[in-house]
Design a protein around this motif. Sequence first.
Motif, PDB file in Angstrom:
ATOM      1  N   UNK A  77       7.302  10.219  -2.444  1.00 28.79           N
ATOM      2  CA  UNK A  77       8.370   9.227  -2.328  1.00 28.79           C
ATOM      3  C   UNK A  77       7.793   7.829  -2.125  1.00 28.79           C
ATOM      4  N   UNK A  78       8.139   6.870  -2.977  1.00 29.89           N
ATOM      5  CA  UNK A  78       7.712   5.479  -2.748  1.00 29.89           C
ATOM      6  C   UNK A  78       8.218   4.998  -1.396  1.00 29.89           C
ATOM      7  N   UNK A  79       7.389   4.255  -0.686  1.00 29.32           N
ATOM      8  CA  UNK A  79       7.720   3.902   0.691  1.00 29.32           C
ATOM      9  C   UNK A  79       9.030   3.140   0.809  1.00 29.32           C
ATOM     10  N   UNK A  80       9.255   2.167  -0.054  1.00 24.53           N
ATOM     11  CA  UNK A  80      10.464   1.346   0.092  1.00 24.53           C
ATOM     12  C   UNK A  80      11.725   2.175  -0.135  1.00 24.53           C
ATOM     13  N   UNK A  81      11.650   3.164  -1.043  1.00 23.64           N
ATOM     14  CA  UNK A  81      12.793   4.051  -1.266  1.00 23.64           C
ATOM     15  C   UNK A  81      13.005   4.945  -0.048  1.00 23.64           C
ATOM     16  N   UNK A  82      11.912   5.485   0.479  1.00 24.83           N
ATOM     17  CA  UNK A  82      12.006   6.327   1.675  1.00 24.83           C
ATOM     18  C   UNK A  82      12.598   5.549   2.838  1.00 24.83           C
ATOM     19  N   UNK A  83      12.153   4.311   2.994  1.00 26.26           N
ATOM     20  CA  UNK A  83      12.620   3.488   4.109  1.00 26.26           C
ATOM     21  C   UNK A  83      14.136   3.288   4.057  1.00 26.26           C
ATOM     22  N   UNK A  84      14.632   3.032   2.869  1.00 28.94           N
ATOM     23  CA  UNK A  84      16.077   2.828   2.703  1.00 28.94           C
ATOM     24  C   UNK A  84      16.830   4.146   2.846  1.00 28.94           C
ATOM     25  N   UNK A  85      16.262   5.225   2.314  1.00 27.21           N
ATOM     26  CA  UNK A  85      16.938   6.521   2.310  1.00 27.21           C
ATOM     27  C   UNK A  85      17.149   7.077   3.715  1.00 27.21           C
ATOM     28  N   UNK A  86      16.222   6.794   4.638  1.00 24.57           N
ATOM     29  CA  UNK A  86      16.335   7.383   5.978  1.00 24.57           C
ATOM     30  C   UNK A  86      16.786   6.361   7.021  1.00 24.57           C
ATOM     31  N   UNK A  87      17.455   5.303   6.583  1.00 25.77           N
ATOM     32  CA  UNK A  87      17.885   4.275   7.536  1.00 25.77           C
ATOM     33  C   UNK A  87      18.796   4.838   8.630  1.00 25.77           C
ATOM     34  N   UNK A  88      19.700   5.741   8.256  1.00 26.96           N
ATOM     35  CA  UNK A  88      20.588   6.329   9.263  1.00 26.96           C
ATOM     36  C   UNK A  88      19.797   7.161  10.272  1.00 26.96           C
ATOM     37  N   UNK A  89      18.796   7.893   9.777  1.00 30.61           N
ATOM     38  CA  UNK A  89      17.936   8.669  10.669  1.00 30.61           C
ATOM     39  C   UNK A  89      17.138   7.740  11.580  1.00 30.61           C
ATOM     40  N   UNK A  90      16.666   6.634  11.008  1.00 31.05           N
ATOM     41  CA  UNK A  90      15.918   5.653  11.797  1.00 31.05           C
ATOM     42  C   UNK A  90      16.775   5.089  12.923  1.00 31.05           C
ATOM     43  N   UNK A  91      18.015   4.749  12.604  1.00 31.54           N
ATOM     44  CA  UNK A  91      18.914   4.211  13.633  1.00 31.54           C
ATOM     45  C   UNK A  91      19.192   5.253  14.711  1.00 31.54           C
ATOM     46  N   UNK A  92      19.280   6.519  14.306  1.00 33.97           N
ATOM     47  CA  UNK A  92      19.512   7.592  15.271  1.00 33.97           C
ATOM     48  C   UNK A  92      18.340   7.718  16.245  1.00 33.97           C
ATOM     49  N   UNK A  93      17.132   7.504  15.742  1.00 26.52           N
ATOM     50  CA  UNK A  93      15.940   7.679  16.566  1.00 26.52           C
ATOM     51  C   UNK A  93      15.666   6.465  17.451  1.00 26.52           C
ATOM     52  N   UNK A  94      15.706   5.260  16.872  1.00 30.46           N
ATOM     53  CA  UNK A  94      15.299   4.063  17.624  1.00 30.46           C
ATOM     54  C   UNK A  94      16.441   3.087  17.882  1.00 30.46           C
TER      55      UNK A  94
ATOM     56  N   UNK B 112      -0.949  -0.501   6.993  1.00 24.96           N
ATOM     57  CA  UNK B 112      -0.878  -1.967   6.991  1.00 24.96           C
ATOM     58  C   UNK B 112      -0.205  -2.464   5.712  1.00 24.96           C
ATOM     59  N   UNK B 113      -0.560  -1.860   4.583  1.00 27.61           N
ATOM     60  CA  UNK B 113       0.072  -2.234   3.311  1.00 27.61           C
ATOM     61  C   UNK B 113       1.561  -1.903   3.335  1.00 27.61           C
TER      62      UNK B 113
ATOM     63  N   UNK C 264      -3.938 -10.779   6.047  1.00 25.90           N
ATOM     64  CA  UNK C 264      -3.939  -9.343   5.763  1.00 25.90           C
ATOM     65  C   UNK C 264      -5.293  -8.903   5.213  1.00 25.90           C
ATOM     66  N   UNK C 265      -5.889  -9.723   4.339  1.00 25.21           N
ATOM     67  CA  UNK C 265      -7.217  -9.394   3.799  1.00 25.21           C
ATOM     68  C   UNK C 265      -8.250  -9.336   4.927  1.00 25.21           C
ATOM     69  N   UNK C 266      -8.174 -10.299   5.849  1.00 31.36           N
ATOM     70  CA  UNK C 266      -9.107 -10.313   6.984  1.00 31.36           C
ATOM     71  C   UNK C 266      -8.935  -9.058   7.833  1.00 31.36           C
ATOM     72  N   UNK C 267      -7.681  -8.678   8.089  1.00 29.47           N
ATOM     73  CA  UNK C 267      -7.422  -7.473   8.871  1.00 29.47           C
ATOM     74  C   UNK C 267      -8.009  -6.235   8.195  1.00 29.47           C
ATOM     75  N   UNK C 268      -7.830  -6.147   6.885  1.00 32.48           N
ATOM     76  CA  UNK C 268      -8.369  -5.001   6.138  1.00 32.48           C
ATOM     77  C   UNK C 268      -9.886  -4.957   6.246  1.00 32.48           C
ATOM     78  N   UNK C 269     -10.527  -6.100   6.087  1.00 38.55           N
ATOM     79  CA  UNK C 269     -11.984  -6.150   6.166  1.00 38.55           C
ATOM     80  C   UNK C 269     -12.485  -5.753   7.552  1.00 38.55           C
ATOM     81  N   UNK C 270     -11.812  -6.237   8.578  1.00 36.76           N
ATOM     82  CA  UNK C 270     -12.218  -5.903   9.946  1.00 36.76           C
ATOM     83  C   UNK C 270     -12.054  -4.407  10.210  1.00 36.76           C
ATOM     84  N   UNK C 271     -10.911  -3.862   9.826  1.00 35.96           N
ATOM     85  CA  UNK C 271     -10.660  -2.432  10.036  1.00 35.96           C
ATOM     86  C   UNK C 271     -11.707  -1.584   9.321  1.00 35.96           C
TER      87      UNK C 271
END
Length: 226
Positions: A73-90, A165-166, A203-210
């Motif tokens: 599942x592409x992340x952005x689709x998953x994020x939208x699809x489980x919004x109700x579950x997310x609200x239930x949890x947090x 991070x991405x 973000x590039x700096x963070x990736x390099x450090x990690x």
Amino acid sequence: MTETISAFWNQYGQLLTDGTVDTFVMVIVSTVFAYLLGLPMGVLLIITQPHGIWPRKWINRVLGWIINIGRSLPFIILMIAIMDFTKLIVGTKIGVKGAIVPLVVSAAPFIARMVETSLSEVDAGVVEAAQSMGASVPQIVWKVYLPEAKPSLILGASISIITILAYTAIAGAVGAGGLGDLAIRYGYQRKVPSMMWVTVILIIVLVQVIQSVFSWLATKVDKRLR
């Protein structure tokens, strides 16, 4: 040039600081919870294989399907699809808290496969030796698999954290906060290209450090390099 940088920082410095902190919070919290789910799943995938130390064909097959579906599942689709579950949890669908649940759900299957790959590299002879000495399945997992695979697990963790991070940058598209949100709201919507470039550089700096830190850690714990 100095005056331009100073003016930019005076105008957007606090936003960038807050965005960086939000990104750190999302990455750290999501990584912890994703590993709490993904690490056991990865271990189960290894030990329940037909040639594993605890062969369970149907557990392995069902778990494999669940993980494959989660990774598909592409992340952005998953994020939208489980919004109700997310609200239930947090209690909210947006913001930093609203991003953590989909980040965990999306990253856990990825981490499970990374763990499976790392553990599959452990020398079968070492595992067989532990079995011949009467070690139980939990003992083999904790005292053989995980210690022997430590360098690979650490490198896998760097990949997992960078992936999360991405994902946080993608989550910014739906108001999750962090550097991705700043890049979209200011860099794209409000036509402030300097903000876009600064967030990209951060973000590039963070990736390099990690990557550098985890590569160093993997080298330090690798017994083959001593």
